[in-house]
Motif scaffolding. Sequence first.
Motif, short mmCIF file in Angstrom:
data_model
loop_
_atom_site.label_atom_id
_atom_site.label_comp_id
_atom_site.label_asym_id
_atom_site.label_seq_id
_atom_site.Cartn_x
_atom_site.Cartn_y
_atom_site.Cartn_z
N HIS A 132 -8.11 2.54 -8.35
CA HIS A 132 -7.54 1.24 -8.70
C HIS A 132 -7.85 0.21 -7.61
O HIS A 132 -8.14 -0.96 -7.90
CB HIS A 132 -6.03 1.36 -8.88
CG HIS A 132 -5.63 2.05 -10.16
ND1 HIS A 132 -6.03 1.61 -11.40
CD2 HIS A 132 -4.86 3.15 -10.38
CE1 HIS A 132 -5.51 2.41 -12.34
NE2 HIS A 132 -4.82 3.35 -11.73
N GLN A 133 -7.79 0.65 -6.34
CA GLN A 133 -8.04 -0.29 -5.25
C GLN A 133 -9.49 -0.73 -5.23
O GLN A 133 -9.81 -1.85 -4.83
CB GLN A 133 -7.65 0.34 -3.91
CG GLN A 133 -7.71 -0.65 -2.76
CD GLN A 133 -6.76 -0.27 -1.64
OE1 GLN A 133 -5.56 -0.16 -1.83
NE2 GLN A 133 -7.31 -0.03 -0.48
N ASP A 155 -6.95 -4.71 -10.99
CA ASP A 155 -7.12 -3.46 -11.73
C ASP A 155 -6.60 -3.69 -13.15
O ASP A 155 -6.25 -4.81 -13.52
CB ASP A 155 -6.42 -2.29 -11.03
CG ASP A 155 -4.93 -2.54 -10.82
OD1 ASP A 155 -4.29 -3.11 -11.72
OD2 ASP A 155 -4.40 -2.16 -9.75
N GLU A 191 -5.04 6.03 -7.05
CA GLU A 191 -4.80 4.76 -6.35
C GLU A 191 -6.07 4.25 -5.68
O GLU A 191 -6.35 3.05 -5.67
CB GLU A 191 -3.69 4.94 -5.32
CG GLU A 191 -3.43 3.72 -4.45
CD GLU A 191 -3.17 2.46 -5.27
OE1 GLU A 191 -3.56 1.38 -4.81
OE2 GLU A 191 -2.59 2.56 -6.37
N ASN A 192 -6.88 5.14 -5.11
CA ASN A 192 -8.14 4.71 -4.49
C ASN A 192 -9.07 4.07 -5.51
O ASN A 192 -9.76 3.09 -5.21
CB ASN A 192 -8.83 5.90 -3.82
CG ASN A 192 -8.16 6.32 -2.54
OD1 ASN A 192 -7.46 5.51 -1.92
ND2 ASN A 192 -8.33 7.56 -2.13
N TYR A 205 -5.93 -7.91 0.69
CA TYR A 205 -4.79 -7.34 -0.03
C TYR A 205 -3.72 -8.41 -0.25
O TYR A 205 -3.53 -9.30 0.58
CB TYR A 205 -4.19 -6.17 0.75
CG TYR A 205 -5.15 -5.04 0.98
CD1 TYR A 205 -5.79 -4.40 -0.08
CD2 TYR A 205 -5.43 -4.61 2.28
CE1 TYR A 205 -6.68 -3.37 0.14
CE2 TYR A 205 -6.32 -3.57 2.50
CZ TYR A 205 -6.94 -2.95 1.43
OH TYR A 205 -7.82 -1.92 1.65
N ASN A 230 -11.07 -5.62 2.13
CA ASN A 230 -9.69 -5.56 2.64
C ASN A 230 -8.89 -6.84 2.45
O ASN A 230 -8.09 -7.22 3.31
CB ASN A 230 -9.69 -5.19 4.13
CG ASN A 230 -10.44 -3.91 4.40
OD1 ASN A 230 -10.30 -2.95 3.64
ND2 ASN A 230 -11.21 -3.87 5.46
N LYS A 242 0.82 -1.20 0.00
CA LYS A 242 0.00 0.00 0.00
C LYS A 242 0.86 1.25 0.00
O LYS A 242 0.57 2.22 -0.68
CB LYS A 242 -0.93 -0.01 1.22
CG LYS A 242 -2.01 -1.07 1.14
CD LYS A 242 -2.76 -1.19 2.44
CE LYS A 242 -3.60 0.05 2.69
NZ LYS A 242 -4.34 -0.07 3.94
N ARG A 299 -9.60 -3.58 -7.53
CA ARG A 299 -8.94 -4.78 -6.97
C ARG A 299 -9.77 -5.25 -5.79
O ARG A 299 -9.74 -4.66 -4.72
CB ARG A 299 -7.52 -4.45 -6.50
CG ARG A 299 -6.55 -4.12 -7.59
CD ARG A 299 -5.11 -4.15 -7.06
NE ARG A 299 -4.93 -3.40 -5.85
CZ ARG A 299 -4.63 -2.10 -5.81
NH1 ARG A 299 -4.48 -1.42 -6.92
NH2 ARG A 299 -4.47 -1.49 -4.67
N ARG A 300 -10.52 -6.30 -5.97
CA ARG A 300 -11.47 -6.71 -4.93
C ARG A 300 -11.67 -8.22 -4.95
O ARG A 300 -11.34 -8.89 -5.94
CB ARG A 300 -12.82 -6.00 -5.14
CG ARG A 300 -13.53 -6.43 -6.43
CD ARG A 300 -14.62 -5.45 -6.84
NE ARG A 300 -15.41 -5.95 -7.98
CZ ARG A 300 -15.02 -5.85 -9.23
NH1 ARG A 300 -13.87 -5.30 -9.55
NH2 ARG A 300 -15.80 -6.31 -10.21
#
Length: 674
Positions: A660-661, A606, A657-658, A568, A566, A2, A664-665
């Motif tokens: 893209h995150q 992403d 970045e937020n 990651y 969350n 992160k 990503r899930r």
Amino acid sequence: MKKILHIIAFLTVSNLSFGQIQLYKRGLASFDKGQYDLAIKDLAKVTNIAESEKANLYHKIAESYRLSNRWVEAVPFYEKAFEAKLATPEAHFHYAFALKAAGNYDMALKELQQFIDSKSTIKAFNEKAYREVNTLKTIEEIKKKRNTVEFKNLSQVNTKGSEFAPMVRGDELVFTASRKSKTYSNGLPYVGLYKVKIDKTIAEMSKIEKFSDAVFDDERNEGTPTFSPDGKTMIYARGNTGKRKDLSPDMDLYISRYVDGSGWTEPRYVSASDSASWDGSPAFSRDAKTIYFASNRPGGLGGLDLYRVNMDASGRFGTPANMGKEVNTAGDEMFPYVAEDGKLYFASDGHPGLGKLDLFLAVRAGGKVTVENMGSPYNSNMDDFGLVMSKRGDVFFSSNRSGGSGDDDIYYYEAPQKTELTNNDDPSKNPLLAPKPIDPDSATKTLTIKTVNYYLKGTIFTQNNANESVALDSSRVRILDAENQQLISEITTGENGRFGPIILREDGDYIILADKKNFLTKREDFSMSGRAIPQSLLKKPVTDTTFYTSLSLDQIFVGKTFRVDNIYYDLDKWDIRPDAALELDKLVQTLSDNPTIKIELGSHTDARATEIYNLRLSQKRAESAINYIVTKGITRERLSAKGYGESILIIPNAKTENEHQTNRRTEFKVIEIQ
């Protein structure tokens, strides 16, 4: 990962000079190392930054001030972080206590309520938040507790640095101060032990000296001493040097004895210490057979708890025992002190108080220990701690309240000298030292223990297609004891979706389980820790208080998808990290509570790598998650793995970045209901 992505986003989105970029990176690195002064110096100079990084910048500055115990200075940076859309619920928790330190009690209450509403999973924070809400609602009552005693700043001793943890040994005042020439890895001077002789009056102090060369190390933190009643045994806290060779990574207790003619012996490690934990601020009992101290060792109730341990005449120690929920809270309890009359004083930020650390007195009455706030001027809206008394009635304590010489200062009250006393004056019974501890023999006559009946009520509901809350009737609600999983109560909701009241124990921890056909079974923890109303705040002999909770159930059908928050992974890897394991454990619990469903676990990336690469990576991550879930007892027949790569993006043209995150899930989809 992160942090790396934060920096990448910063470099690619912003048009900053190389110097600004270096300041930002260096400040983040200093923060990660615990070098908060250095972090503040660099991060405060970053004046032009990408919008996506502003919240992180201001939050890191606020945290640097908080973690270096400068709470008031942290307030404006928390505010800037929130203005920049900081989405960290725990920040509201810390911001609330910073506001309290600044004396803004109303705003602190609002922030704590916002934190509670966020339903954080950090148990210690939740317990402390509930307790603090009770405190802030009655802060005016606490303010009314005032004493006529006046304290003065011990200007003969205090400097711009820290002077704290005073202790009286005969005619000497021994204290801890940040005066060493060498600095720790965080850039601050090491603290050590110093002494000053008190002559006829406190004003007539001699020159300040090092306490003893035998216990003075230029490259260690040493402080918070306690002395046996005869003054010949000292136990104190000694830290590591910050070097890899140190066996203990933290603060431990050491013992030294005074030998006539040769002075203090070489310090020896106290066996009651836990080398993997922080142990400090020890205190002798009046008979020298018990040591009280603060520790964050495993098994405690909060951050730092108070413990006690027996010590025999030869210096052998027994097994430390936690002093329990009557004294310890989800916050910090430290700096115990046992007065001449045997009563225990200590500092806490978990019991109802005016500021951060407040001074308290533990009182036993009718077989129950209650804790009394000592009121002002002992306490302020800042840290007040380390209270001690001399045999002649002098009082010393530490505080970083406004108006001092520097950081932590020593304050004092000087008892009248015998030649100044009237017939009724006795330093040991001076009314200026109120509140006086209550004698055990008369305690039951002077204190009435008030009773509180605690109840729980709740509502079960669901969200309809219009995102409106709809009450669920005929839902089954089970209340379990969290410790032994035993069923305490089982009820069915009425037309309004409500249940209760259910009677609760003052120290109980519970699990609420709600289920209904065609809905996903939901569980929620409910702890009474931190919610119990302190005796000092009760007004009536018997008080009834009810807590309210609500659970939202999700309707299930084949094809229904749920987000798993969350999860990651490190860059280009699919190993299950510890933080991801915590989230997957929640999914394991959901599958255990809902044994009739089979799911597909889907992993999404992403769009910042090639399509085929992302597809393969997501498949490996999904399979890795499934393998982890199977190790926790869920049969593989109920699970399937699917990697979607970048094929289903929530934000197709993600830039920050937020964003893209968000893409990503990890999700799970119901594929069968038996």
